[in-house]
Write a protein that holds these residues in place. Sequence first.
Motif, short mmCIF file in Angstrom:
data_model
loop_
_atom_site.label_atom_id
_atom_site.label_comp_id
_atom_site.label_asym_id
_atom_site.label_seq_id
_atom_site.Cartn_x
_atom_site.Cartn_y
_atom_site.Cartn_z
N GLY A 1 0.78 -1.23 0.00
CA GLY A 1 0.00 0.00 0.00
C GLY A 1 0.81 1.27 0.00
O GLY A 1 0.32 2.34 0.41
N ILE A 2 2.05 1.19 -0.47
CA ILE A 2 2.89 2.38 -0.53
C ILE A 2 2.46 3.23 -1.72
O ILE A 2 2.25 2.73 -2.82
CB ILE A 2 4.37 1.98 -0.65
CG1 ILE A 2 4.82 1.24 0.62
CG2 ILE A 2 5.26 3.20 -0.90
CD1 ILE A 2 6.19 0.63 0.53
N GLU A 3 2.35 4.51 -1.50
CA GLU A 3 1.84 5.44 -2.51
C GLU A 3 2.92 5.77 -3.54
O GLU A 3 4.02 6.19 -3.19
CB GLU A 3 1.38 6.72 -1.80
CG GLU A 3 0.71 7.75 -2.69
CD GLU A 3 0.24 8.96 -1.90
OE1 GLU A 3 -0.19 9.94 -2.52
OE2 GLU A 3 0.31 8.92 -0.64
N VAL A 4 2.59 5.57 -4.83
CA VAL A 4 3.49 5.91 -5.92
C VAL A 4 2.79 6.93 -6.81
O VAL A 4 1.70 6.66 -7.32
CB VAL A 4 3.89 4.68 -6.75
CG1 VAL A 4 4.89 5.08 -7.85
CG2 VAL A 4 4.48 3.59 -5.87
N VAL A 5 3.41 8.08 -7.00
CA VAL A 5 2.85 9.12 -7.85
C VAL A 5 3.67 9.19 -9.12
O VAL A 5 4.85 9.58 -9.11
CB VAL A 5 2.86 10.49 -7.13
CG1 VAL A 5 2.30 11.58 -8.06
CG2 VAL A 5 2.09 10.42 -5.83
N PHE A 6 3.07 8.79 -10.25
CA PHE A 6 3.76 8.83 -11.53
C PHE A 6 3.58 10.20 -12.18
O PHE A 6 2.66 10.94 -11.85
CB PHE A 6 3.23 7.73 -12.45
CG PHE A 6 3.63 6.35 -12.02
CD1 PHE A 6 4.91 5.88 -12.26
CD2 PHE A 6 2.74 5.52 -11.37
CE1 PHE A 6 5.30 4.62 -11.85
CE2 PHE A 6 3.10 4.25 -10.96
CZ PHE A 6 4.39 3.79 -11.20
N GLU A 7 4.48 10.52 -13.11
CA GLU A 7 4.50 11.83 -13.78
C GLU A 7 4.56 12.95 -12.75
O GLU A 7 3.95 14.00 -12.93
CB GLU A 7 3.30 11.97 -14.71
CG GLU A 7 3.27 10.92 -15.82
CD GLU A 7 2.13 11.11 -16.78
OE1 GLU A 7 2.19 12.05 -17.61
OE2 GLU A 7 1.18 10.31 -16.72
N ALA A 8 5.30 12.69 -11.68
CA ALA A 8 5.43 13.69 -10.62
C ALA A 8 6.33 14.84 -11.07
O ALA A 8 7.32 14.64 -11.78
CB ALA A 8 6.00 13.05 -9.36
N ASP A 9 5.98 16.03 -10.65
CA ASP A 9 6.76 17.23 -10.97
C ASP A 9 7.06 17.95 -9.65
O ASP A 9 6.21 18.64 -9.11
CB ASP A 9 5.97 18.13 -11.91
CG ASP A 9 6.72 19.40 -12.28
OD1 ASP A 9 7.94 19.49 -11.99
OD2 ASP A 9 6.10 20.33 -12.85
N VAL A 10 8.28 17.73 -9.14
CA VAL A 10 8.68 18.37 -7.89
C VAL A 10 9.11 19.80 -8.22
O VAL A 10 10.14 20.03 -8.85
CB VAL A 10 9.83 17.60 -7.22
CG1 VAL A 10 10.28 18.31 -5.94
CG2 VAL A 10 9.40 16.17 -6.90
N THR A 11 8.31 20.75 -7.77
CA THR A 11 8.57 22.15 -8.11
C THR A 11 9.41 22.87 -7.07
O THR A 11 10.05 23.88 -7.37
CB THR A 11 7.24 22.90 -8.30
OG1 THR A 11 6.46 22.81 -7.09
CG2 THR A 11 6.44 22.30 -9.46
N ASP A 12 9.42 22.36 -5.84
CA ASP A 12 10.21 23.02 -4.80
C ASP A 12 10.43 22.07 -3.63
O ASP A 12 9.60 21.18 -3.37
CB ASP A 12 9.49 24.28 -4.30
CG ASP A 12 10.37 25.10 -3.35
OD1 ASP A 12 11.58 25.23 -3.65
OD2 ASP A 12 9.86 25.57 -2.33
N ILE A 13 11.55 22.23 -2.96
CA ILE A 13 11.81 21.50 -1.72
C ILE A 13 12.32 22.52 -0.69
O ILE A 13 13.37 23.14 -0.88
CB ILE A 13 12.87 20.40 -1.90
CG1 ILE A 13 12.42 19.39 -2.96
CG2 ILE A 13 13.11 19.68 -0.57
CD1 ILE A 13 13.48 18.35 -3.29
N ASP A 14 11.55 22.70 0.35
CA ASP A 14 11.93 23.60 1.45
C ASP A 14 12.55 22.73 2.53
O ASP A 14 11.86 22.11 3.34
CB ASP A 14 10.70 24.33 1.97
CG ASP A 14 11.03 25.28 3.12
OD1 ASP A 14 12.21 25.32 3.54
OD2 ASP A 14 10.11 25.97 3.61
N PHE A 15 13.89 22.67 2.55
CA PHE A 15 14.58 21.80 3.51
C PHE A 15 14.46 22.34 4.93
O PHE A 15 14.37 21.56 5.88
CB PHE A 15 16.04 21.64 3.11
CG PHE A 15 16.24 20.90 1.82
CD1 PHE A 15 16.21 19.52 1.78
CD2 PHE A 15 16.44 21.59 0.63
CE1 PHE A 15 16.37 18.83 0.60
CE2 PHE A 15 16.62 20.90 -0.56
CZ PHE A 15 16.58 19.52 -0.59
N ALA A 16 14.46 23.65 5.07
CA ALA A 16 14.35 24.23 6.42
C ALA A 16 12.96 23.99 6.99
O ALA A 16 12.80 23.67 8.18
CB ALA A 16 14.66 25.72 6.36
#
Length: 247
Positions: free
Chosen positions: A120-135
């Motif tokens: 049941g692990i969620e897989v998102v295909f055609e994903a577009d990561v637009t930003d990662i806020d590490f802080a």
Amino acid sequence: MTVGNTLVIVGSGPVGMVSALLLKDRFNRVVLLERQSQERFLRTRGFTFPIVLSPAAIRVLERVGVWEAISAERSPYFGVVIHKRLLGRELTWTAKRAGVYSHWRNHIVASLYQAVRHHGIEVVFEADVTDIDFAGHVCTEATLGDIPFDLLLGADGIHSLTRRRLAAAHPDFAEDEFGSTLLDKWYAYRLPSTGALAERFDGGEGHFALHVHVDNVPQYPDDKYRLITVAMTQPREEISVVAKYGA
């Protein structure tokens, strides 16, 4: 065992899916973000190559419950064909190790994906990561929006989006600090496995070599370098060649 809320993994290749299976019990939600379409990701023909798994890797695959499915299908390429020039003579031999085999990458991916879906692990295909806020611990994907995370793993290869974003956000690194320059002095060439190349590097069965190491080839006795070739039958018959210069 401490359980977190959300684990986000960018890239759902073998490393991403194995990570998800290893860590699934430590998080309430595990999300795999894959840039490819589901059809392209799971295609049975296309970009694939034989992978030889180390004993340590096999133990991990056994731990996540996929080794039996993976080992059911082997690639015919498991010998290492070595060409070496010694005292003016060109020597060739094939090194094989009992119990060591190679397996097609697309079969490994399909076996892991089946296990991921089973849990049941969620897989998102055609994903577009637009930003990662590490802080702020927030990953933004074009369709899902903001995904708060307790842990984010970048499993998206040498041209890693997560690595570039992390370098850009880190005060001590330039934005391009962790690019393909990590492969310093390695040069990759992809050539058709026909004609002189096939004749020179033919590994026997299937008319391909899995790995070929060449030191001090006769044409250039003063240049010390090594060629490593990898056979690939899909999407077309070819041999990928990596040349390593120096020690």
